[in-house]
Design a protein around this motif. Structure first.
Motif, short mmCIF file in Angstrom:
data_model
loop_
_atom_site.label_atom_id
_atom_site.label_comp_id
_atom_site.label_asym_id
_atom_site.label_seq_id
_atom_site.Cartn_x
_atom_site.Cartn_y
_atom_site.Cartn_z
N SER B 58 49.15 27.23 40.64
CA SER B 58 49.77 28.44 40.11
C SER B 58 48.76 29.48 39.64
O SER B 58 49.11 30.64 39.48
CB SER B 58 50.70 28.07 38.95
N MET B 60 45.89 30.31 41.22
CA MET B 60 45.12 30.94 42.30
C MET B 60 45.51 32.41 42.39
O MET B 60 46.68 32.74 42.54
CB MET B 60 45.38 30.21 43.62
N PRO B 61 44.52 33.31 42.33
CA PRO B 61 44.84 34.73 42.22
C PRO B 61 45.45 35.34 43.47
O PRO B 61 46.30 36.23 43.36
CB PRO B 61 43.49 35.38 41.88
N ASN B 62 45.02 34.89 44.63
CA ASN B 62 45.56 35.46 45.89
C ASN B 62 45.12 34.59 47.05
O ASN B 62 44.43 33.58 46.87
CB ASN B 62 45.07 36.90 46.06
N ASN B 63 45.51 35.00 48.25
CA ASN B 63 45.23 34.15 49.41
C ASN B 63 43.79 34.28 49.92
O ASN B 63 43.45 33.71 50.95
CB ASN B 63 46.23 34.43 50.54
N ARG B 64 42.96 35.00 49.21
CA ARG B 64 41.54 35.01 49.56
C ARG B 64 40.84 33.74 49.05
O ARG B 64 39.70 33.48 49.42
CB ARG B 64 40.85 36.25 48.99
N GLU B 83 35.62 39.96 46.69
CA GLU B 83 35.78 41.28 46.10
C GLU B 83 35.00 41.33 44.79
O GLU B 83 34.65 40.30 44.22
CB GLU B 83 37.26 41.58 45.84
N ASP B 86 35.97 39.27 41.77
CA ASP B 86 35.84 37.81 41.84
C ASP B 86 34.61 37.32 41.08
O ASP B 86 34.44 36.11 40.89
CB ASP B 86 35.74 37.35 43.29
#
Lengths: 116, 115
Positions: B58, B60-64, B83, B86
């Motif tokens: 839950s 994880m900031p995004n799909n990167r 980015e 990060d």
């Protein structure tokens, strides 16, 4: 969601004296765990002390003790007879109970400086 | 007993590049966690493995961000493409299985700088 607040970004204490670091938290759970972790400069974070919410007795580990006030949702750390080696960043953390392990929710941390 | 180890200790990459962080937990620890501390703020949870399975991702900031745990042993966290936001310190922690897992043992962290 649970939150943890450490309102003291920095604290200073004279060697051999006592200092108290504050921590408050917000939760709707009745059972949980609270922790204080210490991270010395450029070193790994280590557990200092933990408290189970169902225990009324405050945890103690040598010179480290906590003041756990469940109703007030407060969990402060007292360091007695401060030593130079106590200088570190201190993090308060909350964990929900689970037999499968569970994430820690951290406060922002308090930098403790010890003066000789 | 060896502690939690992380590699590399520091990584400096340019925006848009890929970086892979590695974590070796303490032997026998089924639980493995990734956390991140950005810009001196709170340490934030990213995800939790139980053996090789993702128990909670839950944070994880995004799909990167892609995390794997091969065979329930070491874990990798890949950021692709990286980015600027990060940048931070990425911590790995492990704990024993079941109710013995009160304490999480932390690694030294990987300091990631994205320029």
């Amino acid at each position: 969601a649970q939150t943890v607040t450490q309102s003291q970004p920095e604290m200073s204490v004279q060697e051999a004296e006592t200092v108290t670091l504050s921590c408050t938290y917000d939760t709707s759970e009745s059972d949980y765990y609270l922790f204080w972790y210490k991270q010395p400069p450029s070193r790994q974070m280590i557990l200092v002390i933990r408290q189970e919410a169902y225990k009324q007795q405050n945890a103690t580990e040598n010179r480290f003790s906590v003041n756990f006030q469940k109703a007030a949702k407060s969990f402060s750390l007292k360091i007695s007879d401060s030593q130079l080696g106590d200088a570190a960043m201190y993090f308060c953390a909350y964990r929900s109970p689970s037999p499968y392990g569970n994430k820690l929710v951290f406060g922002a941390g308090t930098i403790l400086r010890v003066k000789s | 007993e060896a502690g939690v180890t992380q590699f590399p200790s520091h990584s400096v990459i340019e925006k848009g590049q890929t970086v892979t962080l590695r974590c070796d937990p303490i032997s026998g620890h089924d639980n493995l966690y990734w956390y991140r501390r950005v810009m001196g703020k709170e340490i934030k949870f990213l995800l939790h493995f139980v053996k090789e399975s993702k128990q909670d991702e839950s944070g994880m900031p995004n799909n990167r961000f892609l995390a794997e745990r091969t065979g329930g042993t070491y874990s990798t966290l890949k950021v692709q493409p990286a980015e600027l936001e990060d940048s931070g310190v990425y911590f790995c922690a492990s704990s024993p299985p079941g109710l013995a897992g009160y304490e999480q043992y932390f690694g030294p962290g990987t300091r990631l700088t994205v320029t």
